[in-house]
Motif scaffolding. Structure first.
Motif, PDB file in Angstrom:
ATOM      1  N   SER A 101       0.808  -1.222   0.000  1.00  0.00           N
ATOM      2  CA  SER A 101       0.000   0.000   0.000  1.00  0.00           C
ATOM      3  C   SER A 101       0.841   1.272   0.000  1.00  0.00           C
ATOM      4  CB  SER A 101      -0.910   0.008   1.233  1.00  0.00           C
ATOM      5  OG  SER A 101      -1.659  -1.175   1.279  1.00  0.00           O
ATOM      6  N   LYS A 103       4.570   2.940  -1.752  1.00  0.00           N
ATOM      7  CA  LYS A 103       5.451   2.572  -2.856  1.00  0.00           C
ATOM      8  C   LYS A 103       6.903   3.024  -2.687  1.00  0.00           C
ATOM      9  CE  LYS A 103       4.262  -0.196  -4.643  1.00  0.00           C
ATOM     10  NZ  LYS A 103       3.249  -1.085  -4.083  1.00  0.00           N
ATOM     11  N   HIS A 124       0.015  -1.561  -7.021  1.00  0.00           N
ATOM     12  CA  HIS A 124      -0.857  -1.473  -5.838  1.00  0.00           C
ATOM     13  C   HIS A 124      -2.320  -1.508  -6.268  1.00  0.00           C
ATOM     14  CE1 HIS A 124      -2.511   1.083  -2.259  1.00  0.00           C
ATOM     15  NE2 HIS A 124      -2.819  -0.193  -2.143  1.00  0.00           N
ATOM     16  N   CYS A 147      -5.738  -0.505 -10.389  1.00  0.00           N
ATOM     17  CA  CYS A 147      -4.457  -1.031  -9.934  1.00  0.00           C
ATOM     18  C   CYS A 147      -3.406  -0.043 -10.445  1.00  0.00           C
ATOM     19  CB  CYS A 147      -4.179  -2.436 -10.452  1.00  0.00           C
ATOM     20  SG  CYS A 147      -2.593  -3.027  -9.816  1.00  0.00           S
TER      21      CYS A 147
END
Ligand code: NAP
Length: 307
Positions: A101, A103, A124, A147
């Protein structure tokens, strides 16, 4: 029938997201073989019992052998140790991705442990429930959800495109984003709201006298939705806040300023300000429904029984 997108996919971690990926890949025939593994024997046994993957390996190193795609589906704080463990066992030419969740922190933790012969393409999926574990997954979790794909400098376009095809095959829509922008967007849309929900439920719990009776009995949409969010996995959310510190603190700073302004409007009886503010926020809700990210149904689109 179209051939699978990857011959062999390895899922490291077998929780809600990995088990949903498994179901979604099976639904679409997207992987020739799915190998999974988890840290604890209990989770691996549960996965075997419910027939989640084609094969459950006893270690991450074993799971990634010969895999064309490896997806790290563990809490953000566990990514580095997993990357270190699998690095030497990755097949040259394989793609390594994750579903974390956050990056920037995941890129910093994982990239140094990967050999130059593999493609690292973080991702994600913006989909989830408050449930955890291998039995929590379902094939439709990613349908019509975003996504976010976070290509790295030097990511081979073909590897990025192939991963995008997989996510689209699992029902999601994809968009590319940089890691720092991702973390700021998620701080606004997910991380800060979760912290606010945790706080609100914590406050209600502190008022035990009320919690024991009225709060639960009369739990209406507002508080009930907070309790659902605040029931999310403690490990995952601890790691999210520890690893998206700057963006979350930035948004919480702004949030606190707005809260004080609204507090002042209430104290001074400034109804016009409250009305104007709530009218503006109502438009945000309308926009989300129009963008197909939620429904207008009173239960906010959550089907009975699933979640
Ligand atoms: P989950 O259901 O709690 O499953 C986590 C998995 O990771 C379990 O298989 C667990 O193994 C394994 N694990 C935990 N700690 C580990 C460690 N220290 N080393 C190795 N393995 C470990 O979690 P999830 O909801 O699927 O989340 C997985 C990832 O997806 C997280 O990075 C999260 O940020 C991200 N994500 C979650 C959501 C959501 O709403 N849930 C949405 C999008 C992205 P054991 O069962 O053996 O402990």
């Amino acid at each position: 029938m179209t051939p699978p997108i990857y011959e062999r996919v390895a899922l490291i971690g077998l929780g809600l997201i990995a088990s949903s990926m498994c179901r979604a890949m099976q639904r679409g025939g997207l992987a020739g073989e799915i190998v999974g593994t988890a840290r604890s024997a209990g989770t691996r046994d549960a996965a075997r019992r419910i027939g989640l993957c084609d094969r459950v390996a006893d270690s991450a190193a074993e799971a990634v052998e010969g895999a064309d795609l490896v997806v790290l589906c563990v809490p953000v704080g566990a990514m580095e140790a997993v990357a270190r463990a699998i690095g030497p066992h990755l097949k040259p030419g394989a793609t390594v991705s994750d579903v974390g969740s956050v990056k920037q922190a995941v890129v910093a933790a994982v990239a140094p442990h990967l050999p130059e012969t593999v493609h690292f393409v973080p991702a994600h999926p913006l989909a989830g429930t408050e449930r955890s574990g291998p039995e929590a997954g379902f094939a439709e979790l990613f349908d019509n959800r975003w996504c976010l794909i976070v290509p790295q400098p030097g990511s081979a376009p073909a590897a990025v495109g192939r991963l995008e095809s997989l996510w689209r095959g699992m029902g999601a829509e994809t968009e590319r984003m940089s890691a720092d922008h991702h973390d700021l967007v998620l701080a606004v849309t997910s991380h800060a709201p979760h912290l606010i929900a945790y706080t609100m439920v914590g406050v209600a719990d502190d008022l035990r006298r009320v919690t024991d009776s009225e709060v639960i009995k009369y739990s209406a949409a507002g508080f009930r939705d907070f309790t659902r969010i605040a029931a999310s996995d403690p490990t995952m959310w601890r790691d999210v806040f520890l690893n998206n510190k700057d963006a979350t603190l930035e948004i919480l700073g702004r949030f606190t300023e707005e809260l004080f302004a609204l507090q002042r409007a209430i104290r001074t009886g400034d109804g016009a300000r409250l009305f104007e503010y709530f009218s503006r926020t109502r438009m945000v809700r309308r926009g989300i429904v129009e963008a197909g990210q939620d429904t207008d149904a009173p239960d906010f689109g959550r089907g009975a029984g699933r979640k």
